[in-house]
Scaffold this active site. Structure first.
Site, PDB file in Angstrom:
ATOM      1  CE1 TYR A   1      43.345  39.842  46.139  1.00  0.00           C
ATOM      2  CE2 TYR A   1      44.435  39.397  48.253  1.00  0.00           C
ATOM      3  CZ  TYR A   1      43.562  39.799  47.730  1.00  0.00           C
ATOM      4  OH  TYR A   1      42.476  39.610  47.686  1.00  0.00           O
TER       5      TYR A   1
ATOM      6  CE  LYS B   1      39.153  40.114  54.489  1.00  0.00           C
ATOM      7  NZ  LYS B   1      39.857  38.724  53.560  1.00  0.00           N
TER       8      LYS B   1
END
Length: 244
Positions: free
Chosen positions: A217, A99
């Site tokens: 997360y 990414k």
């Protein structure tokens, strides 16, 4: 609200319609599912026991799901791995062009390296050099299809009871990434490490550009909150002991 205001303005011209972009849009965060160790073992066992005309298929999915569970990799990162991305002598996985175009090094436990090496040996015996270079491959030696990976995961999840037979929603492969982040933080609390100081390490391991991205997360599970609470209690006890 804007839709209702536009409708009402037909009856009352003085109605003010809120402009677009008045409030910044933030995507809703799906509630992550935190797999237990037993559920992961069941999933891996079901993957290895799944029958197929492809002799490599069961081992491929067993290896893929296990790798996601122990490394917290993005699915695309795991599927894009190439054979040369594994440094067997150092136990290092190289994630290339992830990414934002970033690459990173991911250290692996010796037990993980053994599973990956066993799979590579089995893959080479079955395909005899017919693979195109990706580490995890289908029966033709090509990169795994992401849609097929999801369909296989859903089928196995229903088989072991993670999802109801007719459920359209349930635990996701991406939840392994959430679990990895929370379990890492929990391990630091339990071993006496300073999670705040070590958080940049977790952020780098997960491939995040900023530490703030890692917060997405982290979830306040009972185990994590309990560990944080015990750490705070010890800190207060130390402060009070120093004052007395």
């Amino acid at each position: 609200m804007r839709g209702f205001a536009r409708h009402w303005s037909a009856s009352d011209p003085s109605t003010e319609v809120p402009p677009l972009g008045l409030l910044p849009y933030r995507p809703a965060r799906a509630q992550p599912y935190f797999y237990s160790d037993d559920e992961i073992r069941q999933l891996l066992g079901a993957a290895k026991a799944r029958r197929s005309i492809d002799p490599l298929r069961c081992w491929t999915y067993h290896c893929l799901f296990g790798l996601l569970a122990v490394t917290g990799l993005r699915l695309g990162e795991a599927l894009n791995l190439r054979t040369e991305d594994l440094d067997w002598s150092e136990g290092i996985l190289t994630i290339r062009g992830a990414k934002f175009g970033k690459s990173r090094l991911v250290p692996l436990h010796a037990s993980t390296c053994k599973v990956l090496a066993d799979y590579a040996k089995r893959r080479d015996q079955v395909l005899r050099g017919r693979q195109e270079g990706h580490f995890l491959v289908n029966k033709n030696g090509n990169r795994l299809d992401k849609g097929e990976v999801h369909r296989t995961f859903y089928a196995l999840s229903r088989q072991i009871g993670l999802r109801a037979v007719d459920a359209s929603r349930g635990p996701r492969l991406h939840d392994f990434r959430h679990r990895f982040a929370v379990q890492t933080l929990l391990h630091w609390y339990r071993t006496g490490d300073d999670p705040e100081r070590r958080l940049p390490i977790l952020s780098t391991y997960l491939g995040h550009a900023h530490v703030a991205d890692t917060y997405w997360y982290l979830t306040g599970t009972p185990e994590l909150l309990g560990a944080a609470g015990r750490r705070l209690e010890k800190r207060w006890e130390g402060l009070n002991a120093g004052r007395s």
